[in-house]
Design an enzyme around this catalytic site. Structure first.
Site, short mmCIF file in Angstrom:
data_model
loop_
_atom_site.label_atom_id
_atom_site.label_comp_id
_atom_site.label_asym_id
_atom_site.label_seq_id
_atom_site.Cartn_x
_atom_site.Cartn_y
_atom_site.Cartn_z
N HIS A 166 -3.06 7.70 6.54
CA HIS A 166 -3.37 6.47 5.81
C HIS A 166 -4.83 6.09 6.08
O HIS A 166 -5.56 5.75 5.16
CB HIS A 166 -2.42 5.36 6.23
N CYS A 211 0.81 -1.22 0.00
CA CYS A 211 0.00 0.00 0.00
C CYS A 211 0.84 1.27 0.00
O CYS A 211 0.30 2.37 -0.12
CB CYS A 211 -0.95 0.01 1.20
N HIS A 262 -9.96 2.23 -0.18
CA HIS A 262 -8.53 1.97 -0.06
C HIS A 262 -8.04 1.44 -1.40
O HIS A 262 -8.27 0.28 -1.75
CB HIS A 262 -8.27 0.96 1.05
#
Length: 363
Positions: free
Chosen positions: A270, A137, A304
């Site tokens: 995040h 990620c 996400h």
């Protein structure tokens, strides 16, 4: 331009173009307006085989061979960034692409993970072979880090860098199996958070040395002042619960930027909405910043987007600094003012990858 010549200009890395493709659209100003309103591209999907609710943020026209979708989306989104910068692919020294697993969860093939990136570079029209980054990620953030480092050292004058990831059944099943997928919706840092919601998209930025940007009269969105990374070495998916690894990445980025924690006006977190990740981030920010600065997260709007998230969130951070406000973290919230020119974007990836980018509003 030699490294010595570049350092004589201050080593500044300017952002002169931005492009994204998200569940809220692909127009920079239009998507920003929707973000500030609190719009979300997340939609409920059909339940899984066990009857559990599922959510995702998908792009229009999803479907078709995974590799072709990956190549097409990378090239088209990078083209948006180049158009925004007012230059063509022939002016680009290096294309830096970040993606978690690319199309390799979905297309059965024996090609190198570099193959789709080479195809995207050829379609875009960049002459040199691309650089490919795959750090889960953090891939999009690390692609920007690599490009910024190349420019600041004189290894390149102009780069297009960013991240891309597409949603698939394999990724949905994987996160469900890990217990990281929410069945109720994403709520970063909320006490009742129960997981993340996946999305798909791409984000690319054009980075160039300040001297080159000034020489061609380019509009500058802002500067990447610093960058830093670390690895928790805790486990394949579990973050360092103390937040120590994230603290190290942020401290390294601030030190490289030559700014203090007190100068940071906004954090693009995040903000996955998983209990473990949010707790790690909260510990990091409490250690470094206390009750300030303003905290923002865009995953409730975009989902996400895995390897794309760092690049998409870097664009959101630069827009927050440019417009002096940050979008609400949840659709029920309100935009907040940003009182200062410096902000950071933080990504925490599976495998313990932590990356922090420090951005400053255009002077």
């Amino acid at each position: 331009m030699s490294g010595a010549a570049l350092m004589a200009t201050g080593g500044a890395v300017c952002v002169t173009g931005m492009g994204w493709t998200t569940a809220l659209g692909d127009d920079i100003d239009g998507v920003w307006r929707r973000l500030v309103k609190g719009d979300s591209g997340i939609r409920e999907l059909a339940p899984d085989a066990r009857g559990r609710p599922r959510w995702a943020a998908t792009l229009p026209g999803a479907g078709g061979p995974a590799t072709e979708r990956q190549v097409s989306l990378a090239a088209s989104t990078a083209s948006l960034a180049l158009a925004d910068a007012g230059c063509g692919a022939e002016a680009v020294d290096v294309l830096v692409l970040g993606s978690s697993l690319g199309p390799h969860l979905d297309d059965a093939c024996e090609e190198s993970p570099h193959a789709w990136a080479s195809a995207a570079g050829e379609r875009l029209g960049v002459r040199e072979s691309p650089v490919v980054v795959s750090t889960a990620c953090s891939s999009g953030s690390d692609a920007l880090l690599v490009a910024a480092a190349m420019i600041s050292t004189g290894a390149a004058r102009r780069c297009v860098a960013g991240g891309i990831d597409l949603l698939s059944e394999a990724k949905l099943l994987g996160h469900a199996a890990l217990g990281t997928a929410s069945t109720t919706g994403i709520r970063p840092f909320a006490e009742d958070r129960d997981g993340t919601v996946l999305g798909e998209g791409a984000g690319f930025l054009v980075l160039e040395a300040r001297a080159d940007a000034e020489a061609r009269g380019a509009r500058v969105w802002g500067e990447l002042r610093g960058w830093g990374s670390s690895n928790d070495a805790t486990g394949p998916t579990a973050p360092d619960s103390s937040g120590g690894g994230a603290v190290l990445a942020v401290e390294r980025a601030l030190r490289k930027a030559g700014v203090t924690a007190d100068e940071v006006a906004v954090i693009n977190a995040h903000g996955t909405g998983t209990p473990a990740n949010d707790a790690t981030e909260s510990a990091c920010y409490a250690t470094l910043f206390g009750d300030r600065p303003v905290l923002s997260a865009t995953k409730p709007a975009f989902g996400h987007t895995l390897g794309a998230t760092g690049a998409i969130e870097a664009i959101a951070l630069l827009l927050s600094l440019h417009h002096k406000q940050t979008p609400p973290m949840l659709p029920s919230g309100a935009a907040l003012p940003v009182d200062g020119p410096v902000g950071i974007s933080v990504t925490l990836g599976f495998g313990g990858f932590n990356t922090c980018l420090v951005a400053e509003r255009a002077r």
